[in-house]
Design a protein around this motif. Structure first.
Motif, PDB file in Angstrom:
ATOM      1  N   SER A  64      -6.058  83.655  25.607  1.00 45.35           N
ATOM      2  CA  SER A  64      -5.583  83.752  24.227  1.00 45.35           C
ATOM      3  C   SER A  64      -4.819  85.049  23.992  1.00 45.35           C
ATOM      4  CB  SER A  64      -6.763  83.666  23.254  1.00 45.35           C
ATOM      5  OG  SER A  64      -7.701  84.704  23.516  1.00 45.35           O
ATOM      6  N   TYR A  86       6.476  78.858  28.877  1.00 43.98           N
ATOM      7  CA  TYR A  86       6.294  77.427  29.140  1.00 43.98           C
ATOM      8  C   TYR A  86       7.470  76.622  28.614  1.00 43.98           C
ATOM      9  CZ  TYR A  86       4.266  72.733  28.608  1.00 43.98           C
ATOM     10  OH  TYR A  86       4.037  71.381  28.633  1.00 43.98           O
ATOM     11  N   GLU A  87       7.883  76.902  27.383  1.00 45.96           N
ATOM     12  CA  GLU A  87       9.024  76.181  26.804  1.00 45.96           C
ATOM     13  C   GLU A  87      10.303  76.457  27.588  1.00 45.96           C
ATOM     14  OE1 GLU A  87       8.905  77.634  22.844  1.00 45.96           O
ATOM     15  OE2 GLU A  87       7.111  76.469  22.287  1.00 45.96           O
ATOM     16  N   LEU A 124       0.759  72.575  28.994  1.00 49.73           N
ATOM     17  CA  LEU A 124       0.088  73.785  28.547  1.00 49.73           C
ATOM     18  C   LEU A 124      -1.009  73.417  27.564  1.00 49.73           C
ATOM     19  CD1 LEU A 124       0.035  76.938  28.468  1.00 49.73           C
ATOM     20  CD2 LEU A 124       1.566  76.772  26.479  1.00 49.73           C
ATOM     21  N   ASN A 134       2.903  83.072  26.768  1.00 49.89           N
ATOM     22  CA  ASN A 134       2.767  81.846  27.553  1.00 49.89           C
ATOM     23  C   ASN A 134       3.534  80.682  26.930  1.00 49.89           C
ATOM     24  OD1 ASN A 134       1.178  83.022  29.530  1.00 49.89           O
ATOM     25  ND2 ASN A 134      -0.751  82.491  28.532  1.00 49.89           N
ATOM     26  N   ARG A 135       3.497  80.578  25.598  1.00 44.56           N
ATOM     27  CA  ARG A 135       4.212  79.478  24.943  1.00 44.56           C
ATOM     28  C   ARG A 135       5.711  79.563  25.201  1.00 44.56           C
ATOM     29  NH1 ARG A 135       1.095  80.800  19.731  1.00 44.56           N
ATOM     30  NH2 ARG A 135      -0.926  79.772  20.087  1.00 44.56           N
ATOM     31  N   VAL A 136       6.272  80.755  25.046  1.00 41.09           N
ATOM     32  CA  VAL A 136       7.719  80.898  25.228  1.00 41.09           C
ATOM     33  C   VAL A 136       8.101  80.687  26.695  1.00 41.09           C
ATOM     34  CG1 VAL A 136       9.669  82.474  25.031  1.00 41.09           C
ATOM     35  CG2 VAL A 136       7.944  82.404  23.232  1.00 41.09           C
ATOM     36  N   GLU A 155      -4.437  75.106  25.301  1.00 41.09           N
ATOM     37  CA  GLU A 155      -4.761  76.424  24.745  1.00 41.09           C
ATOM     38  C   GLU A 155      -6.200  76.554  24.257  1.00 41.09           C
ATOM     39  OE1 GLU A 155      -0.476  78.042  23.202  1.00 41.09           O
ATOM     40  OE2 GLU A 155      -1.691  76.944  21.744  1.00 41.09           O
ATOM     41  N   ASP A 170       2.020  89.872  21.507  1.00 39.08           N
ATOM     42  CA  ASP A 170       0.743  89.811  22.212  1.00 39.08           C
ATOM     43  C   ASP A 170       0.207  91.207  22.503  1.00 39.08           C
ATOM     44  OD1 ASP A 170       0.474  87.024  22.384  1.00 39.08           O
ATOM     45  OD2 ASP A 170       1.701  86.924  24.206  1.00 39.08           O
ATOM     46  N   LYS A 189      -3.650  76.715  31.612  1.00 36.52           N
ATOM     47  CA  LYS A 189      -4.441  77.276  30.513  1.00 36.52           C
ATOM     48  C   LYS A 189      -4.499  78.789  30.676  1.00 36.52           C
ATOM     49  CE  LYS A 189      -7.501  77.916  27.187  1.00 36.52           C
ATOM     50  NZ  LYS A 189      -7.464  79.404  27.171  1.00 36.52           N
ATOM     51  N   ALA A 223      -1.115  84.336  24.427  1.00 37.85           N
ATOM     52  CA  ALA A 223      -0.729  83.029  23.889  1.00 37.85           C
ATOM     53  C   ALA A 223       0.758  82.939  23.554  1.00 37.85           C
ATOM     54  CB  ALA A 223      -1.576  82.699  22.655  1.00 37.85           C
ATOM     55  N   GLU A 224       1.301  83.945  22.864  1.00 45.07           N
ATOM     56  CA  GLU A 224       2.713  83.889  22.468  1.00 45.07           C
ATOM     57  C   GLU A 224       3.629  83.950  23.690  1.00 45.07           C
ATOM     58  OE1 GLU A 224       3.754  83.275  19.474  1.00 45.07           O
ATOM     59  OE2 GLU A 224       1.742  83.315  18.601  1.00 45.07           O
TER      60      GLU A 224
END
Length: 446
Positions: A154, A164-165, A184, A160-162, A186, A53, A151, A157-158
């Motif tokens: 952008s 969140y998971e 989540l 936040n995804r990790v 996007e 990011d 939310k 994004a990367e």
């Protein structure tokens, strides 16, 4: 993702919220500790995602699309991740906001009314570059028994995804926490769909510019708790300890300039401007701060003139505007004219001047002899914050656990009828406050 998919996600969160509201505090705290442990254990993957990011953001910075402040807010490192994990543990250590009896009132013998704290339900939050915001908001939502729709921007994004998971995998190990409590989203289309779901979403918490928050408010019927810009001021009064004033003014700008509680305008009373300004300007310039001043300021120091819109700017960077004012009343007038109702500070040894400033300013937080950087949920002892509300309804200032609760009334009776209290032979109500905690079927007199 289609509107139908967004609706399914929000519906699942709505069902999860009903279950989460009844999860025991010990299980919620265990889930939070699991999140903290997972962030530490998964640090390599989180930092790798964040590096991707940051690399893209720096390319956008070079093209003039992003600001340095945004890039700074985006960056994570091992120290920052440890701070995030400690923040989650701090939330777990807060008192349980749920189930507390806020008020107990006897209406009549064995007819008792209890006002009890409960979760809001489903909260949606839209925030920008800071990945730690996702963890803060999710943690506070979990502790307060709320399902949350997240939310992020952008640009993160990367990351936040990790994150969140990592959070979902951690809480899945605690069986009492329902699936679907955090979601989540996007795409902008998903946000537009979310804004229309006033039958499923109970509160929206946007974090961003005034224009962005206004857009959200104008395009939804869901209640909005807005976190807007922080245009903060420090005022140096004629009775200030000038060494203290310089320390506060520099800390408020330099310690972390990219955040909303950093000072953007320094106000100085004219009777001390000649003594104070040269020394503080030297300190600012040694820290790389770009300075601009009003005409009277430039009588004392050699800095650039203010531009037409400087008094209205949240720089979010090492920039500062300076104005010399006649007295505390002029300072109050300037702050109320240009401030964003976030955080303001006066430096003075005069209690009367402090009172005039603190009671005259319309802001969520007003400080005396302290840096504006203290306006923070963690520093306030709230564990963390979902944002800093500059409005006046529901919650104001740093919004922690209490800001994510509402209440309901429980009435405990023993066959009581309204007819008993109506008509010519009506019995009177006692309406007597008492100390007591609600539990089903229990009266305070038992």
């Amino acid at each position: 993702m289609s509107e139908h998919d967004t609706d399914a996600q929000v519906s699942e969160a709505q069902r999860a919220a009903l279950e989460l509201a009844n999860v025991e505090e010990g299980d919620r705290n265990a889930a939070l500790q699991a999140i903290a442990d997972a962030i530490r254990a998964n640090s390599e993957a989180i930092l790798d995602a964040n590096a991707a990011d940051v690399e893209e953001a720096e390319a956008m910075l070079a093209e003039g699309e992003y600001t340095q402040a945004l890039v700074d807010r985006l960056k994570l490192d091992e120290s920052k991740l440890e701070s995030i994990a400690e923040m989650v543990e701090s939330v777990a250590g807060q008192d349980d906001p749920l189930g507390a009896t806020l008020q107990a009132r006897e209406l009549d013998e064995d007819l008792e009314l209890y006002k009890v704290a409960v979760p809001i339900g489903v909260v949606g939050t839209i925030f920008e570059s800071r990945p730690d915001a996702l963890v803060q908001i999710a943690s506070l939502s979990l502790k307060s028994g709320n399902a949350v729709i997240l939310k992020g921007g952008s640009e993160a994004a990367e990351s936040n995804r990790v994150l969140y998971e990592t959070i979902l995998e951690a809480t899945a190990e605690v069986g009492a926490v329902p699936d679907g409590w955090a979601k989540l989203i996007e795409a902008h289309a998903e946000v537009d769909a979310l804004l229309e779901m006033d039958d499923k979403v109970d509160l929206l918490m946007p974090r961003g510019s005034s224009e962005f928050v206004s857009y959200i408010q104008d395009n939804t019927q869901i209640p909005v708790l807005g976190h807007t810009e922080g245009l903060c001021h420090v005022f140096v009064d004629e009775a200030a300890d000038l060494e203290m004033a310089a320390d506060i003014a520099v800390d408020a700008k330099v310690q972390y300039p990219a955040v909303c509680n950093a000072v953007e305008t320094l106000l100085v009373e004219e009777s001390v401007a000649g003594e104070f300004l040269p020394a503080v300007v030297d300190r600012y310039e040694s820290e790389g701060v770009t300075l601009r001043g009003c005409e009277r300021t430039r009588d004392y120091v050699d800095i650039d003139p203010v531009r037409e819109d400087d008094w209205e700017q949240e720089y979010g960077d090492l920039e500062l505007s300076i104005k010399v004012v006649e007295d505390v009343y002029a300072a109050v007038d300037h702050v109320n004219t240009y401030g964003s109702k976030h955080t303001e500070s006066i430096v003075t040894e005069d209690e009367s001047a402090a009172e005039t400033f603190m009671t005259g300013i319309d802001a969520a937080s007003v400080f005396h002899n302290a840096s504006t950087r203290f306006a923070d949920g963690y520093r306030y002892g709230l564990g963390a914050e979902v944002g800093i509300s500059t409005g006046k309804i529901h919650a104001r200032g740093p919004v922690g656990l209490d800001g994510l609760t509402t209440y309901k009334y429980y009435l405990e009776g023993d066959g009581h009828l309204v007819a008993t209290y109506a008509g010519e032979d009506a019995l009177p109500f006692t309406h007597r406050e008492f100390d007591g905690e609600w539990s089903p079927g229990r009266h305070h007199g038992e």
